[in-house]
Enzyme design. Structure first.
Site, PDB file in Angstrom:
ATOM      1  N   PRO A 224     -12.566  -8.868 -31.035  1.00  0.00           N
ATOM      2  CA  PRO A 224     -13.125  -8.576 -32.327  1.00  0.00           C
ATOM      3  C   PRO A 224     -11.740  -8.831 -33.477  1.00  0.00           C
ATOM      4  CG  PRO A 224     -14.311  -7.296 -31.025  1.00  0.00           C
ATOM      5  CD  PRO A 224     -13.073  -7.594 -30.156  1.00  0.00           C
ATOM      6  N   GLU A 225     -11.986  -9.458 -34.335  1.00  0.00           N
ATOM      7  CA  GLU A 225     -11.285  -9.349 -35.360  1.00  0.00           C
ATOM      8  C   GLU A 225     -11.649  -8.950 -36.723  1.00  0.00           C
ATOM      9  OE1 GLU A 225      -8.799 -13.376 -35.360  1.00  0.00           O
ATOM     10  OE2 GLU A 225      -8.987 -13.390 -33.115  1.00  0.00           O
TER      11      GLU A 225
ATOM     12  N   HIS B 259     -22.546  -0.591 -18.480  1.00  0.00           N
ATOM     13  CA  HIS B 259     -21.436  -0.330 -19.309  1.00  0.00           C
ATOM     14  C   HIS B 259     -21.570   0.266 -20.633  1.00  0.00           C
ATOM     15  CE1 HIS B 259     -19.749  -3.342 -16.332  1.00  0.00           C
ATOM     16  NE2 HIS B 259     -20.741  -3.909 -16.811  1.00  0.00           N
TER      17      HIS B 259
ATOM     18  N   ARG C 209     -15.015  -4.283 -20.651  1.00  0.00           N
ATOM     19  CA  ARG C 209     -13.666  -4.282 -19.983  1.00  0.00           C
ATOM     20  C   ARG C 209     -13.138  -2.738 -20.046  1.00  0.00           C
ATOM     21  NH1 ARG C 209     -10.710  -9.199 -20.666  1.00  0.00           N
ATOM     22  NH2 ARG C 209      -9.170  -7.931 -19.696  1.00  0.00           N
TER      23      ARG C 209
END
Ligand SMILES: [Zn+2]
Length: 268
Positions: free
Chosen positions: A2-3, A89, A107
């Site tokens: 994500p930016e 997760h 991740r």
């Protein structure tokens, strides 16, 4: 990862939903997600403000505590009804009255740090952080780029130069500005610098208005996908025709990242 537009999309979602809500409880399912502090210290506090600098989000709590939150590669901050089953997760769960805030991260690179607000900006995350890409004006941009060596794309990715731009928005901004990603920053003409500043602003603003780019599982706090990825002109469009000139978009690796550009529109 994500930016800026994606993190801001999440921040906006939080501002609309959890401000002034009191935390009832917190559960940590993956301890390494909490890099500093004890989240139980937040119980009984309310969220006062949600800030963002670059890709870093800051939840400001009553009693002058700040939670730094980095989504990293695949982090998702999701609202849920308390009775909803935890998805796989899920590493953190913040319980408000009738509402859960959950951190899901496949991740496992995303993390939080809880610190007194007075110490927040002394954290390592801030030490090498330049001004936010959407908070910067034209003259500041020119000032920062002046005397910079090295190639323009890695410079755009360097968070100490400007904060918030990653691989997607670097490629898209350079395409719109008609600048080859390997151009040395010091070789950019005044006109190219001006165009690049405009392109960065346009791309980020447009992406934000469309809820960001849903690449690598990105979604907003309600699980809704963004759709700026449908407007990408070069990013992951290699071997497709350039929307401006029809040439085939190319891809090469730069510092381990895929770099996408049009050889006609972005000449060396
Ligand atoms: Zn082209």
């Amino acid at each position: 990862m994500p930016e800026l537009p994606e993190v801001e999309t999440v921040a906006q979602g939080l501002r609309r939903t959890i401000l002034r809500k009191k935390l009832k409880g917190v559960e940590v399912f993956l301890p390494k997600t909490v890099r500093h502090g004890d989240l139980r210290d937040l119980v009984g506090r309310t969220v006062r403000r949600v800030d963002r600098v670059g890709k870093l989000m800051l939840l400001r709590w009553s009693g002058e505590m700040t939670l730094l939150w980095h989504l990293k590669m695949t982090g998702q901050i999701l609202l849920a009804r308390p009775a909803e089953t935890l998805v796989k997760h899920t590493h953190l769960r913040f319980s408000f009255n009738g509402l859960d805030l959950r951190f899901v991260d496949l991740r496992q690179f995303g993390y939080v740090k809880l610190v007194p607000t007075a110490e927040a900006e002394a954290q390592a995350e801030f030490r090498a952080l330049g001004p936010d890409a959407l908070g910067l004006d034209h003259s500041e941009f020119l000032e920062r780029i002046r005397g910079r060596r090295g190639r323009i794309k890695p410079l755009l990715l360097n968070q100490s130069f400007i904060a918030g731009i990653g691989n997607i928005y670097a490629d898209e901004s350079l395409f719109r500005a008609g600048i080859h990603p390997l151009t040395p920053a010091s070789d950019l003409s005044h006109d190219q610098r001006r165009r690049l500043f405009g392109a960065i602003n346009d791309v980020l603003t447009e992406a934000l208005s469309l809820g960001g780019s849903s690449i690598s599982r990105f979604c907003d706090v309600h699980g809704k996908l963004g759709y700026f990825q449908t407007r990408h002109q070069v990013y992951r469009r290699h071997q497709e025709a350039c929307p401006a000139c029809g040439s085939v978009i190319e891809r090469f690796r730069l510092g381990g990242r895929g770099t996408h550009f049009c050889p006609q529109c972005q000449k060396v």
